[in-house]
Design a protein around this motif. Structure first.
Motif, PDB file in Angstrom:
ATOM      1  N   SER A 261       0.797  -1.226   0.000  1.00 17.92           N
ATOM      2  CA  SER A 261       0.000   0.000   0.000  1.00 17.92           C
ATOM      3  C   SER A 261       0.832   1.281   0.000  1.00 17.92           C
ATOM      4  CB  SER A 261      -0.943   0.017   1.212  1.00 17.92           C
ATOM      5  OG  SER A 261      -0.218  -0.104   2.427  1.00 17.92           O
ATOM      6  N   ASN A 262       2.159   1.162  -0.024  1.00 19.92           N
ATOM      7  CA  ASN A 262       3.019   2.340  -0.025  1.00 19.92           C
ATOM      8  C   ASN A 262       4.115   2.183  -1.080  1.00 19.92           C
ATOM      9  OD1 ASN A 262       2.298   4.030   2.618  1.00 19.92           O
ATOM     10  ND2 ASN A 262       2.191   1.847   3.131  1.00 19.92           N
ATOM     11  N   LYS A 263       4.054   2.985  -2.106  1.00 16.82           N
ATOM     12  CA  LYS A 263       4.984   2.892  -3.221  1.00 16.82           C
ATOM     13  C   LYS A 263       6.414   3.148  -2.756  1.00 16.82           C
ATOM     14  CE  LYS A 263       5.722   4.683  -7.904  1.00 16.82           C
ATOM     15  NZ  LYS A 263       5.250   5.646  -8.929  1.00 16.82           N
ATOM     16  N   GLY A 264       7.322   2.315  -3.175  1.00 16.17           N
ATOM     17  CA  GLY A 264       8.732   2.494  -2.887  1.00 16.17           C
ATOM     18  C   GLY A 264       9.234   1.776  -1.650  1.00 16.17           C
ATOM     19  N   LEU A 265       8.335   1.241  -0.832  1.00 15.49           N
ATOM     20  CA  LEU A 265       8.785   0.500   0.348  1.00 15.49           C
ATOM     21  C   LEU A 265       9.266  -0.894  -0.047  1.00 15.49           C
ATOM     22  CD1 LEU A 265       6.251   1.243   3.241  1.00 15.49           C
ATOM     23  CD2 LEU A 265       8.440   2.324   2.744  1.00 15.49           C
ATOM     24  N   LYS A 266      10.300  -1.355   0.640  1.00 14.28           N
ATOM     25  CA  LYS A 266      10.816  -2.695   0.393  1.00 14.28           C
ATOM     26  C   LYS A 266      11.019  -3.433   1.708  1.00 14.28           C
ATOM     27  CE  LYS A 266      13.268  -1.523  -3.898  1.00 14.28           C
ATOM     28  NZ  LYS A 266      14.577  -1.517  -4.606  1.00 14.28           N
ATOM     29  N   LYS A 267      10.871  -4.738   1.637  1.00  8.39           N
ATOM     30  CA  LYS A 267      11.084  -5.560   2.825  1.00  8.39           C
ATOM     31  C   LYS A 267      12.571  -5.608   3.167  1.00  8.39           C
ATOM     32  CE  LYS A 267       8.809  -9.428   3.285  1.00  8.39           C
ATOM     33  NZ  LYS A 267       8.175 -10.740   3.034  1.00  8.39           N
ATOM     34  N   LEU A 268      12.832  -5.677   4.476  1.00  5.41           N
ATOM     35  CA  LEU A 268      14.196  -5.826   4.975  1.00  5.41           C
ATOM     36  C   LEU A 268      14.355  -7.211   5.602  1.00  5.41           C
ATOM     37  CD1 LEU A 268      14.516  -2.416   6.901  1.00  5.41           C
ATOM     38  CD2 LEU A 268      15.230  -2.885   4.558  1.00  5.41           C
ATOM     39  N   THR A 269      15.581  -7.677   5.637  1.00  2.00           N
ATOM     40  CA  THR A 269      15.851  -8.949   6.321  1.00  2.00           C
ATOM     41  C   THR A 269      16.463  -8.716   7.695  1.00  2.00           C
ATOM     42  OG1 THR A 269      18.014  -9.075   5.242  1.00  2.00           O
ATOM     43  CG2 THR A 269      16.157 -10.200   4.165  1.00  2.00           C
ATOM     44  N   LYS A 270      16.872  -7.464   7.960  1.00  2.00           N
ATOM     45  CA  LYS A 270      17.454  -7.146   9.261  1.00  2.00           C
ATOM     46  C   LYS A 270      16.711  -5.958   9.862  1.00  2.00           C
ATOM     47  CE  LYS A 270      22.145  -8.774   8.196  1.00  2.00           C
ATOM     48  NZ  LYS A 270      23.591  -8.395   8.128  1.00  2.00           N
ATOM     49  N   PRO A 271      16.613  -5.905  11.184  1.00  2.00           N
ATOM     50  CA  PRO A 271      15.867  -4.814  11.831  1.00  2.00           C
ATOM     51  C   PRO A 271      16.653  -3.509  11.851  1.00  2.00           C
ATOM     52  CG  PRO A 271      16.861  -6.213  13.490  1.00  2.00           C
ATOM     53  CD  PRO A 271      17.124  -6.880  12.170  1.00  2.00           C
ATOM     54  N   GLU A 272      15.944  -2.411  11.989  1.00  2.00           N
ATOM     55  CA  GLU A 272      16.532  -1.098  12.198  1.00  2.00           C
ATOM     56  C   GLU A 272      15.548  -0.305  13.053  1.00  2.00           C
ATOM     57  OE1 GLU A 272      15.061   1.405   8.291  1.00  2.00           O
ATOM     58  OE2 GLU A 272      16.906   0.229   8.105  1.00  2.00           O
TER      59      GLU A 272
ATOM     60  N   SER B 167       5.347 -19.496  13.946  1.00  2.00           N
ATOM     61  CA  SER B 167       6.784 -19.308  14.171  1.00  2.00           C
ATOM     62  C   SER B 167       7.046 -19.121  15.663  1.00  2.00           C
ATOM     63  CB  SER B 167       7.291 -18.082  13.404  1.00  2.00           C
ATOM     64  OG  SER B 167       7.087 -18.234  12.022  1.00  2.00           O
ATOM     65  N   THR B 168       8.307 -19.253  16.042  1.00  2.00           N
ATOM     66  CA  THR B 168       8.701 -19.001  17.427  1.00  2.00           C
ATOM     67  C   THR B 168       9.701 -17.849  17.427  1.00  2.00           C
ATOM     68  OG1 THR B 168      10.381 -20.718  17.208  1.00  2.00           O
ATOM     69  CG2 THR B 168       8.295 -21.344  18.229  1.00  2.00           C
ATOM     70  N   PRO B 169       9.198 -16.602  17.438  1.00  2.00           N
ATOM     71  CA  PRO B 169      10.058 -15.432  17.215  1.00  2.00           C
ATOM     72  C   PRO B 169      11.180 -15.261  18.231  1.00  2.00           C
ATOM     73  CG  PRO B 169       7.879 -14.784  17.986  1.00  2.00           C
ATOM     74  CD  PRO B 169       7.789 -16.224  17.624  1.00  2.00           C
TER      75      PRO B 169
ATOM     76  N   LEU C  23      16.237 -12.567  15.384  1.00  2.00           N
ATOM     77  CA  LEU C  23      15.445 -11.821  14.409  1.00  2.00           C
ATOM     78  C   LEU C  23      15.878 -12.165  12.984  1.00  2.00           C
ATOM     79  CD1 LEU C  23      14.999 -10.344  17.117  1.00  2.00           C
ATOM     80  CD2 LEU C  23      14.775  -8.239  15.851  1.00  2.00           C
ATOM     81  N   THR C  24      15.607 -13.379  12.566  1.00  2.00           N
ATOM     82  CA  THR C  24      16.045 -13.871  11.257  1.00  2.00           C
ATOM     83  C   THR C  24      14.861 -14.376  10.445  1.00  2.00           C
ATOM     84  OG1 THR C  24      16.383 -16.128  12.079  1.00  2.00           O
ATOM     85  CG2 THR C  24      18.235 -14.578  12.292  1.00  2.00           C
ATOM     86  N   GLU C  25      15.090 -14.458   9.145  1.00  2.00           N
ATOM     87  CA  GLU C  25      14.054 -15.027   8.270  1.00  2.00           C
ATOM     88  C   GLU C  25      13.728 -16.467   8.676  1.00  2.00           C
ATOM     89  OE1 GLU C  25      14.075 -13.610   3.879  1.00  2.00           O
ATOM     90  OE2 GLU C  25      16.199 -13.744   4.476  1.00  2.00           O
ATOM     91  N   LYS C  26      14.740 -17.190   9.124  1.00  2.00           N
ATOM     92  CA  LYS C  26      14.545 -18.580   9.536  1.00  2.00           C
ATOM     93  C   LYS C  26      13.532 -18.675  10.673  1.00  2.00           C
ATOM     94  CE  LYS C  26      17.063 -22.638  11.196  1.00  2.00           C
ATOM     95  NZ  LYS C  26      18.402 -23.178  11.588  1.00  2.00           N
TER      96      LYS C  26
ATOM     97  N   TRP D  61      10.868 -13.838  10.922  1.00  2.00           N
ATOM     98  CA  TRP D  61      10.836 -12.373  11.001  1.00  2.00           C
ATOM     99  C   TRP D  61      11.003 -11.721   9.628  1.00  2.00           C
ATOM    100  CZ3 TRP D  61      10.550  -9.565  15.671  1.00  2.00           C
ATOM    101  CH2 TRP D  61      10.658 -10.318  16.842  1.00  2.00           C
ATOM    102  N   SER D  62      10.277 -10.629   9.416  1.00  2.00           N
ATOM    103  CA  SER D  62      10.496  -9.757   8.256  1.00  2.00           C
ATOM    104  C   SER D  62      10.249  -8.325   8.712  1.00  2.00           C
ATOM    105  CB  SER D  62       9.565 -10.115   7.090  1.00  2.00           C
ATOM    106  OG  SER D  62       8.208  -9.961   7.450  1.00  2.00           O
ATOM    107  N   PHE D  63      10.817  -7.359   8.000  1.00  2.00           N
ATOM    108  CA  PHE D  63      10.769  -5.971   8.435  1.00  2.00           C
ATOM    109  C   PHE D  63      10.507  -5.059   7.241  1.00  2.00           C
ATOM    110  CE2 PHE D  63      13.773  -8.463  10.856  1.00  2.00           C
ATOM    111  CZ  PHE D  63      13.402  -8.232  12.171  1.00  2.00           C
ATOM    112  N   VAL D  64       9.963  -3.866   7.547  1.00  2.00           N
ATOM    113  CA  VAL D  64       9.853  -2.822   6.536  1.00  2.00           C
ATOM    114  C   VAL D  64      10.341  -1.528   7.174  1.00  2.00           C
ATOM    115  CG1 VAL D  64       7.436  -2.264   7.069  1.00  2.00           C
ATOM    116  CG2 VAL D  64       8.389  -1.686   4.825  1.00  2.00           C
ATOM    117  N   SER D  65      11.187  -0.812   6.478  1.00  2.00           N
ATOM    118  CA  SER D  65      11.772   0.413   7.006  1.00  2.00           C
ATOM    119  C   SER D  65      10.761   1.559   6.962  1.00  2.00           C
ATOM    120  CB  SER D  65      13.008   0.803   6.194  1.00  2.00           C
ATOM    121  OG  SER D  65      13.533   2.035   6.632  1.00  2.00           O
ATOM    122  N   THR D  66      10.785   2.388   8.005  1.00  2.00           N
ATOM    123  CA  THR D  66       9.974   3.612   8.019  1.00  2.00           C
ATOM    124  C   THR D  66      10.856   4.844   7.829  1.00  2.00           C
ATOM    125  OG1 THR D  66      10.144   3.750  10.431  1.00  2.00           O
ATOM    126  CG2 THR D  66       8.216   2.602   9.533  1.00  2.00           C
ATOM    127  N   ASP D  67      12.140   4.630   7.543  1.00  2.00           N
ATOM    128  CA  ASP D  67      13.072   5.737   7.370  1.00  2.00           C
ATOM    129  C   ASP D  67      12.599   6.652   6.247  1.00  2.00           C
ATOM    130  OD1 ASP D  67      15.444   7.163   7.850  1.00  2.00           O
ATOM    131  OD2 ASP D  67      16.434   6.197   6.159  1.00  2.00           O
TER     132      ASP D  67
END
Length: 499
Positions: free
Chosen positions: A401-412, A423-425, A479-482, A485-491
């Motif tokens: 729903s937000n143009k230009g956002l991409k998924k991250l594999t690591k947190p920020e 899953s067992t986060p 905090l891994t894909e295994k 976990w998945s992330f999206v940046s709000t920067d």
């Protein structure tokens, strides 16, 4: 057996009521920074309740041998206990006195000139709650149009404050206006029917008008020969961001008021009241000091949160966090203790909108739902578009729903996270079919500071993973894909920064 059965039923009902009251009192004390121990009145009430139920056990024994009259007596006794077991927060509403009608016309041109030079963020020692209740008491038809109550009006005040206008000023302004067809302040012909949306538009109008350099308003129904020279002089003497900049340019009745107080009376005199004097009168009625306002803020500095510390409500039953604003976030992320305090102040006790950011309300408290918390953060601290979904879907939905956002594999810091179904986060519990979501509130060395909520769990401890709302430190190795976990940046999309 009838006595024992009766006691069991009554005991269940009464204890549930008592525990709810105890929890409410505990929450109110925590928010007010007050001690909540065994000497607290709510604890003492609960202890008396337990003693009375013990007495009821003896009555049940007697009833079991056939005391029909005692059944009625026990029922009356238990009902009396239930009705008397409510906390003060559940039953009381502050008494608001209407202003003295004989006070009209008391103020001089010098008085209103002093008042007009104060800023839109002024509160004059009046709390938001007091201004809200006076509005509800005097503008009954407008309040009914929006179905406003002492509880839900607080979220409207929150919206107003976020636009850089003191809710105290806004509600007193709305009282003077009487309410128009399209909002609260008589400057639009139509509205959305949503109180927060219309109030936001009205607040933005006030900010914009206060930032302009125009002429005194005329043409509001007063005679065409109404003078304007004194009003124009005062308008030039007021700074941008001031009450005078709004009232003199937006309301012809204010122009008439100024000219009348300058000695120029005529068909314009008191035709539509005296707006500045009326607001000063209302401030006095609420035990405020109209001479003690804030300095006007410039255009740039008055478009965000008002801070509003002077109007913090002392009411421990209030559902807001004291200053009626959504708090700020720290640039670069927060440490654990900072994040925990932020979560308590700005989410755990925050009034939530009726649609809960398009998510289902939590259980047992409305805040106890992971998607509600992530929706809250996105709505109040980012400019991103929110899309409803289960916890495990939120990151994908934000990207969608937000143009230009991409998924991250690591947190920020301030990334929104999702954890996949089943899953067992953190290695100690499973997300279930719906998955999970929350916010990375900071990165501290080898750990991530995670803010989250959990459906079906009551709030117990901000530092506990088993609590309905919590902030915990989790090793980055989890905090891994295994682990799902998945992330999206709000920067680049964040707002409401503090120090």
């Amino acid at each position: 057996m009838i006595g024992s059965i009766l006691l069991k039923i009554i005991k269940g009902i009464v204890m549930k009521s008592g525990q709810a009251s105890l929890k409410a009192a505990q929450k109110a004390a925590k928010k007010a920074g007050r001690e909540f121990g065994k000497n607290h009145p709510a604890f003492q009430k609960f202890a008396r309740l337990q003693k009375l139920l013990k007495i009821g056990s003896y009555l049940a024994f007697i009833i079991d041998f056939g005391g029909v009259l005692l059944i009625g007596f026990a029922m009356v006794l238990m009902l009396a206990i239930m009705s008397g077991n409510k906390t003060e927060c559940e039953t009381s509403t502050p008494e608001i006195n209407l202003p003295d009608s004989n006070d009209n016309g008391k103020y001089s041109l010098e008085d209103i000139s002093t008042f007009a030079k104060q800023g839109l963020t002024s509160t004059w020692g009046v709390s938001n709650t007091e201004a809200e209740l006076l509005f509800l008491k005097t503008n009954v038809s407008v309040a009914a149009k929006y179905n406003l109550t002492p509880q839900n009006i607080k979220s409207v005040s929150q919206t107003i404050s976020a636009k850089g206008v003191s809710p105290v000023f806004f509600w007193l302004y709305a009282i003077n206006e009487g309410g128009g067809a399209g909002g609260f302040i008589n400057h639009y012909g139509s509205g959305t029917g949503n109180a927060a949306t219309d109030a936001e538009r009205d607040a933005q109008y006030l900010v914009q008008t206060a930032g302009q350099e125009g002429k005194p308003a005329t043409g509001g129904g007063e005679p065409a020969d109404m003078p304007t020279a004194e009003a124009e002089t005062l308008l030039k003497a007021t700074a941008k961001g001031s009450i005078g900049k709004v009232y003199i340019q937006a309301t012809s009745a204010t122009t008439a008021e100024i000219e009348t107080l300058a000695g120029k009376t005529g068909g314009w005199t008191d035709k539509f009241g005296r707006p500045l004097s009326d607001m000063m009168k209302n401030i006095k009625a609420l035990n405020g000091n109209w001479q003690n306002g804030e300095e006007p803020k410039s255009d740039d500095s008055s478009t965000g949160d008002t801070g509003d510390n002077a109007s913090s409500d002392d009411d421990p039953c209030s559902t807001d966090d004291g200053d009626d604003d959504i708090g700020t976030i720290k640039a670069g992320g927060m440490k654990l203790k900072e994040a925990q305090q932020w979560m308590i102040n700005n989410y755990l006790n925050a009034p939530l909108p009726s649609d809960y950011y398009q998510e289902a309300p939590g259980e047992p408290d409305v805040h106890d739902n992971c998607t509600v918390f992530s929706g809250f953060f996105v709505a109040n601290y980012t400019n991103l578009t929110w899309l409803h979904g289960n916890g495990g879907e939120i990151v994908d939905h934000l990207v969608q729903s937000n143009k230009g956002l991409k998924k991250l594999t690591k947190p920020e810091p301030y990334a929104i996270f999702s954890v996949a179904s089943n899953s067992t986060p953190t290695g100690s519990w499973s997300t279930g079919q719906e998955g999970h979501t929350g916010v990375v509130l900071g990165i501290d060395g080898k750990n991530a500071i995670i803010g989250e909520a959990a459906y079906g769990l009551p709030y117990t401890n901000i530092n506990s993973e088993g609590s309905g709302v919590n902030v915990i430190s989790v090793p980055l190795t989890y905090l891994t894909e295994k682990n799902g976990w998945s992330f999206v940046s709000t920067d680049g999309h964040l707002k409401n920064f503090g120090q």
